[in-house]
Write a protein that holds these residues in place. Structure first.
Motif, PDB file in Angstrom:
ATOM      1  N   VAL A  26       0.873  -1.177   0.000  1.00  0.00           N
ATOM      2  CA  VAL A  26       0.000   0.000   0.000  1.00  0.00           C
ATOM      3  C   VAL A  26       0.909   1.225   0.000  1.00  0.00           C
ATOM      4  O   VAL A  26       1.920   1.263   0.709  1.00  0.00           O
ATOM      5  CB  VAL A  26      -0.924   0.029   1.239  1.00  0.00           C
ATOM      6  N   GLN A  34       5.154  10.450  -0.230  1.00  0.00           N
ATOM      7  CA  GLN A  34       4.552   9.128  -0.332  1.00  0.00           C
ATOM      8  C   GLN A  34       5.169   8.172   0.691  1.00  0.00           C
ATOM      9  O   GLN A  34       6.371   8.214   0.951  1.00  0.00           O
ATOM     10  CB  GLN A  34       4.767   8.557  -1.735  1.00  0.00           C
ATOM     11  N   ILE A  52      -2.630  10.241  -4.074  1.00  0.00           N
ATOM     12  CA  ILE A  52      -3.253   8.984  -4.455  1.00  0.00           C
ATOM     13  C   ILE A  52      -2.741   7.844  -3.579  1.00  0.00           C
ATOM     14  O   ILE A  52      -1.534   7.665  -3.422  1.00  0.00           O
ATOM     15  CB  ILE A  52      -3.013   8.677  -5.941  1.00  0.00           C
ATOM     16  N   THR A  54      -2.507   3.847  -3.352  1.00  0.00           N
ATOM     17  CA  THR A  54      -2.507   2.684  -4.228  1.00  0.00           C
ATOM     18  C   THR A  54      -2.366   1.434  -3.374  1.00  0.00           C
ATOM     19  O   THR A  54      -1.462   1.348  -2.548  1.00  0.00           O
ATOM     20  CB  THR A  54      -1.349   2.761  -5.235  1.00  0.00           C
ATOM     21  N   LYS A  56      -1.960  -2.684  -3.821  1.00  0.00           N
ATOM     22  CA  LYS A  56      -1.625  -3.688  -4.842  1.00  0.00           C
ATOM     23  C   LYS A  56      -1.563  -5.091  -4.241  1.00  0.00           C
ATOM     24  O   LYS A  56      -1.372  -5.245  -3.049  1.00  0.00           O
ATOM     25  CB  LYS A  56      -0.274  -3.362  -5.482  1.00  0.00           C
ATOM     26  N   ASP A  68      -6.077  -4.318  -8.336  1.00  0.00           N
ATOM     27  CA  ASP A  68      -5.442  -3.220  -7.611  1.00  0.00           C
ATOM     28  C   ASP A  68      -6.423  -2.065  -7.525  1.00  0.00           C
ATOM     29  O   ASP A  68      -7.260  -1.880  -8.411  1.00  0.00           O
ATOM     30  CB  ASP A  68      -4.167  -2.762  -8.326  1.00  0.00           C
ATOM     31  N   ARG A  69      -6.319  -1.266  -6.470  1.00  0.00           N
ATOM     32  CA  ARG A  69      -7.255  -0.157  -6.265  1.00  0.00           C
ATOM     33  C   ARG A  69      -6.475   1.141  -6.072  1.00  0.00           C
ATOM     34  O   ARG A  69      -5.378   1.157  -5.505  1.00  0.00           O
ATOM     35  CB  ARG A  69      -8.125  -0.405  -5.020  1.00  0.00           C
ATOM     36  N   HIS A  70      -7.076   2.239  -6.524  1.00  0.00           N
ATOM     37  CA  HIS A  70      -6.486   3.573  -6.425  1.00  0.00           C
ATOM     38  C   HIS A  70      -7.557   4.537  -5.926  1.00  0.00           C
ATOM     39  O   HIS A  70      -8.689   4.506  -6.413  1.00  0.00           O
ATOM     40  CB  HIS A  70      -5.975   4.037  -7.790  1.00  0.00           C
ATOM     41  N   GLY A  94     -12.777   7.907  -5.634  1.00  0.00           N
ATOM     42  CA  GLY A  94     -12.388   6.711  -6.372  1.00  0.00           C
ATOM     43  C   GLY A  94     -13.373   6.559  -7.516  1.00  0.00           C
ATOM     44  O   GLY A  94     -14.539   6.907  -7.381  1.00  0.00           O
ATOM     45  N   ARG A 136      -4.432  11.833 -12.744  1.00  0.00           N
ATOM     46  CA  ARG A 136      -3.542  10.693 -12.481  1.00  0.00           C
ATOM     47  C   ARG A 136      -4.380   9.473 -12.084  1.00  0.00           C
ATOM     48  O   ARG A 136      -4.117   8.354 -12.528  1.00  0.00           O
ATOM     49  CB  ARG A 136      -2.540  11.047 -11.377  1.00  0.00           C
ATOM     50  N   LEU A 137      -5.420   9.696 -11.246  1.00  0.00           N
ATOM     51  CA  LEU A 137      -6.308   8.615 -10.840  1.00  0.00           C
ATOM     52  C   LEU A 137      -7.002   8.015 -12.061  1.00  0.00           C
ATOM     53  O   LEU A 137      -7.127   6.799 -12.185  1.00  0.00           O
ATOM     54  CB  LEU A 137      -7.333   9.127  -9.829  1.00  0.00           C
ATOM     55  N   LEU A 140      -4.524   5.796 -13.774  1.00  0.00           N
ATOM     56  CA  LEU A 140      -4.323   4.539 -13.057  1.00  0.00           C
ATOM     57  C   LEU A 140      -5.528   3.610 -13.198  1.00  0.00           C
ATOM     58  O   LEU A 140      -5.385   2.399 -13.247  1.00  0.00           O
ATOM     59  CB  LEU A 140      -4.053   4.806 -11.578  1.00  0.00           C
TER      60      LEU A 140
END
Length: 157
Positions: A26, A34, A52, A54, A56, A68-70, A94, A136-137, A140
């Motif tokens: 994560v 980050q 963001i 992320t 994975k 995977d989620r963002h 999201g 960016r989201l 992704l």
């Protein structure tokens, strides 16, 4: 990766739980940059900034694989302890549960803002960063405003 490399990950707002699963990694947007989290991370509590998140290598609790989620986060806290990551966010965006028409509006608004609407300098700076993060989201999430290269099906809401 094996189930031994996973840890529990939860993303919540004050109203609901958006994500509850097992994850291999994560990344959350700390206020200083980050922050990457993997199994065995040292215990800590940290403030979340704008950026963001992320997640994975996801699976449900029976280890069935998930995508995977963002998410775009704007403020909150992350608590890491005993191979559990709990993210409590003030504002979360999201694309998973938003109808495609609303996503189109958000992306268009972000593009217009980046082209130069009139805002005070402080608000504009934050809104520009948020607009950049929405684009960016979208990238992704493999979102495309013309419908091509999109792996997501429109929501029927």
């Amino acid at each position: 990766m094996t189930s031994l490399s996973r840890f529990k990950c939860v993303l919540q707002t004050r109203k609901r739980t958006l994500l509850e699963c097992m994850a291999n990694s994560v990344v959350v947007p700390g206020v200083e940059g980050q922050m990457g989290i993997m199994r065995g991370h040292c215990p800590m509590l940290s403030e979340i900034g704008l950026g963001i998140m992320t997640a994975k290598g996801l699976s449900d609790f029976d280890y069935n694989p998930l995508e995977d989620r963002h998410f775009l986060l704007d403020g909150g806290f992350v608590r890491i302890a005993d191979n559990n990551v709990a993210v409590i966010a003030y504002d979360v965006t999201g694309f998973d549960e938003i109808p495609m028409e609303k996503v189109d509006e958000m992306v268009e608004k972000a593009k217009n803002l980046l082209e130069g609407d009139k805002f005070t300098q402080q608000i504009r700076s934050h809104e520009i960063k948020k607009a950049e993060m929405i684009l960016r989201l979208a990238e992704l999430a493999k979102y495309s405003s013309d419908g091509s290269n999109s792996t997501r099906q429109p929501n029927s809401q």
